[in-house]
Design a protein around this motif. Structure first.
Motif, PDB file in Angstrom:
ATOM      1  N   PRO A 290     -32.153  59.547  22.348  1.00 12.05           N
ATOM      2  CA  PRO A 290     -32.249  59.892  23.544  1.00 12.05           C
ATOM      3  C   PRO A 290     -30.818  60.243  24.214  1.00 12.05           C
ATOM      4  N   LEU A 296     -33.155  61.612  31.453  1.00 13.16           N
ATOM      5  CA  LEU A 296     -33.580  60.352  30.313  1.00 13.16           C
ATOM      6  C   LEU A 296     -32.882  59.699  31.494  1.00 13.16           C
ATOM      7  N   LEU A 350     -40.539  60.669  32.779  1.00 11.50           N
ATOM      8  CA  LEU A 350     -41.068  60.608  31.440  1.00 11.50           C
ATOM      9  C   LEU A 350     -42.244  62.021  30.894  1.00 11.50           C
ATOM     10  N   LYS A 351     -42.912  61.394  31.236  1.00 13.17           N
ATOM     11  CA  LYS A 351     -44.278  62.710  31.211  1.00 13.17           C
ATOM     12  C   LYS A 351     -43.132  63.971  30.842  1.00 13.17           C
ATOM     13  N   LEU A 353     -40.510  65.002  30.179  1.00 15.86           N
ATOM     14  CA  LEU A 353     -39.275  65.638  29.506  1.00 15.86           C
ATOM     15  C   LEU A 353     -40.063  64.573  28.130  1.00 15.86           C
ATOM     16  N   GLN A 355     -41.655  61.973  26.784  1.00 15.92           N
ATOM     17  CA  GLN A 355     -40.738  60.440  25.961  1.00 15.92           C
ATOM     18  C   GLN A 355     -42.048  59.490  26.952  1.00 15.92           C
ATOM     19  N   GLU A 356     -42.949  59.668  27.313  1.00 13.32           N
ATOM     20  CA  GLU A 356     -44.847  59.529  27.539  1.00 13.32           C
ATOM     21  C   GLU A 356     -44.213  58.090  26.962  1.00 13.32           C
ATOM     22  N   ASN A 357     -44.237  57.911  25.758  1.00 11.59           N
ATOM     23  CA  ASN A 357     -44.423  56.400  24.961  1.00 11.59           C
ATOM     24  C   ASN A 357     -43.312  56.254  24.069  1.00 11.59           C
ATOM     25  N   LEU A 358     -42.052  56.740  25.036  1.00 13.28           N
ATOM     26  CA  LEU A 358     -40.863  56.031  24.160  1.00 13.28           C
ATOM     27  C   LEU A 358     -40.605  54.831  24.299  1.00 13.28           C
ATOM     28  N   ILE A 360     -37.391  52.011  21.798  1.00 11.55           N
ATOM     29  CA  ILE A 360     -35.940  52.314  23.090  1.00 11.55           C
ATOM     30  C   ILE A 360     -35.599  50.623  21.553  1.00 11.55           C
ATOM     31  N   VAL A 392     -42.742  52.535  28.848  1.00 17.25           N
ATOM     32  CA  VAL A 392     -41.152  52.211  27.473  1.00 17.25           C
ATOM     33  C   VAL A 392     -41.551  51.155  26.787  1.00 17.25           C
TER      34      VAL A 392
END
Length: 521
Positions: A290, A296, A350-351, A353, A355-358, A360, A392
């Motif tokens: 991402p 991000l 993050l929210k 986008l 991606q709260e539970n990103l 990586i 994250v």
């Protein structure tokens, strides 16, 4: 023609003292008697010993003592001075550099140094001969259209456009040094395991993972080394190297862990602590989702408390980095607006986008580096902890340095940790790490591409040093800060240590160590 000539007073100086070779000042006019062996410990193996095929400091520490270039740096600065070229001319339009070569110099294998040797060293790194495993070629020889021999002792470079960094690039320890053409033919164009240069030391052996041994070149054209032999010992752990130094089993080391400094001082060990020409950074893989989304990258940048992280890890032996440039490099902009620590904003972005539970994957290196004295794993773990506070989840894969380099070249990982030791004191040397053309060379580990950045970099290379060039690099730093391909972490203090019996040991601003003038009681 504008002419830069070797000082005419040199001949007078030579009447009273020895000639100084490339890479060090003359501090003694007597050479060693007996067998003086100096043992220097570093944290990782060289990647190779052919300057065309490597881009790391561990390799450079050997290369700068075995090979030489047309020009070299000052003993404690990056001012350019003559070396294998006695003098040079620069055309009025800045596109032609003509070098007048030193006569009577021989490579370690007995081959004569001449224009042919220069041509063969350079042409193998120019299109169409250059290969993808020559990481510094496109950087060092950027814009070189042609290199030709005018006679046996004169070489002319023709550039496509003026290049302010070009002369400084030719003094670098990587890509620029001149190699034996005989050795190139003998070893099929790759001297990674068979280095042959003109330097003050000759290659003896490389026991991979253990040590590299070099010895005095008794036929050296300049003042010969004081030491008879140098062993570059490979010891991964900082603390182990420090223990070896205190027991006397090694003579000097780099890559000090700040935690070891007090006990080293108790043992009367000499500590070197100077501002470092380097940058320690976290890079996003901008080619891979991402993190091909700059928003991000911005969101995660807000999650990193660099001030606390640097103080915790480096304990005063590093400064927080705001830009890609160390503060003393001309063109550094002190008021660059970067993404500071703001975990609430990070969470909100993050929210937004989705991606709260990103989750990586981060990759890093295991050993200490000159720009990161505690090693990549500790830095990655500190960042992992910071990211967890904004929701994250990050995993970390840790590799030995040579394998890590391969992984980054393959584009592995979504976040990776890296750094850079400056080669020549020019802003372009740092900022070009984000030039899109350096993705192929592997220097641009973030795999970041922005046409505007490329345009500014190209323009900056053509501008002469001065206010206009500095202003351009200021604009470039603002743009890079906004795009957030990196999170700049720190500028490491340049740290090393030696026992009291060692004299004239220093670390050059480029991070290399020239062994020629070191003495051992």
């Amino acid at each position: 023609m504008k002419k830069k000539v070797l000082s005419l007073i040199l001949s007078a100086i030579l009447a009273t003292t020895f000639l100084v070779g490339c890479g060090g000042q003359a501090t003694s006019t007597k050479n060693s008697t007996g067998n003086k062996t100096f043992i220097f410990a570093q944290g990782a193996d060289p990647r190779g010993l052919d300057p065309a095929f490597v881009d790391d400091g561990e390799s450079a520490k050997v290369i700068c003592n075995v090979y030489e270039g047309l020009v070299s740096y000052g003993d404690d600065n990056t001012d350019v001075k003559p070396c294998l070229a006695e003098s040079w001319d620069i055309s009025n339009d800045g596109t032609e550099y003509t070098f007048h070569l030193k006569k009577g110099v021989k490579f370690h294998d007995g081959t004569d140094f001449n224009a042919d040797a220069v041509i063969k060293s350079v042409q193998r790194q120019l299109p169409p001969n250059a290969t993808d495993d020559m990481p510094y070629a496109s950087f060092t020889f950027a814009g070189v259209n042609k290199v030709e021999a005018l006679d046996n002792n004169t070489v002319k470079f023709t550039l496509n456009a003026p290049s302010t960094p070009f002369l400084s690039n030719l003094a670098m320890a990587l890509a620029a040094p001149i190699v034996s053409p005989t050795a190139l033919e003998k070893y099929n164009g790759n001297l990674n395991e068979h280095p042959v240069g003109t330097g003050p030391f000759k290659f003896v052996s490389w026991d991979k993972g253990e040590k590299v041994t070099i010895e005095k070149n008794n036929d050296y054209w300049g003042e010969k080394p004081i030491l008879d032999k140098v062993v570059i010992k490979i010891t991964k752990e900082n603390s182990v190297r420090a223990s070896e130094l205190m027991t006397g089993s090694i003579d000097a080391m780099d890559g000090l862990d700040p935690n070891d400094v007090p006990k080293l001082k108790e043992k009367q060990i000499n500590i070197f602590n100077e501002p470092g020409m380097n940058i320690n950074y976290m890079a996003f893989n901008c080619e891979r989702a991402p993190f091909n989304n700059p928003k991000l990258r911005e969101a995660l940048s807000y999650a990193i408390n660099r001030e606390d992280l640097v103080q915790y890890l480096y304990q005063g032996y590093a400064d927080v980095a705001k830009t890609q440039l160390p503060s003393f490099i001309p063109g550094y902009k002190k008021d660059v607006t970067s993404y500071g620590y703001d975990p609430d904003k990070s969470k909100a972005m993050l929210k937004e986008l989705g991606q709260e539970n990103l989750n990586i994957k981060m990759i890093t290196y295991s050993n200490p580096r000159p720009y990161n004295s505690v090693g990549g794993q500790k830095l990655a773990e500190a960042v992992q902890n910071s990211l967890s506070k904004v929701g994250v989840t990050a995993t970390i894969d840790v590799y030995q340095w040579t394998e890590y380099k391969e992984k980054t070249q393959q584009g592995e990982g979504e976040i990776l940790f890296y750094g850079w030791n400056g080669d020549n004191g020019d802003a372009d040397n740092f900022l070009s790490l984000l030039d899109s053309k350096e993705i192929a060379s592997s220097l641009n580990v973030a795999r970041y591409s922005n046409p505007k950045v490329d345009e500014l970099l190209a323009k900056g290379r053509k501008l002469p040093n001065g206010d206009e060039r500095k202003a351009l690099y200021g604009d470039l730093q603002d743009l890079l800060a906004k795009d957030a391909a990196w999170v700049p972490i720190s500028y490491a203090k340049q740290m090393a240590a030696s026992t009291p019996k060692i004299k004239n040991f220093t670390i050059h601003p480029t991070g290399t160590v020239f062994f020629k003038n070191i003495d051992k009681e």
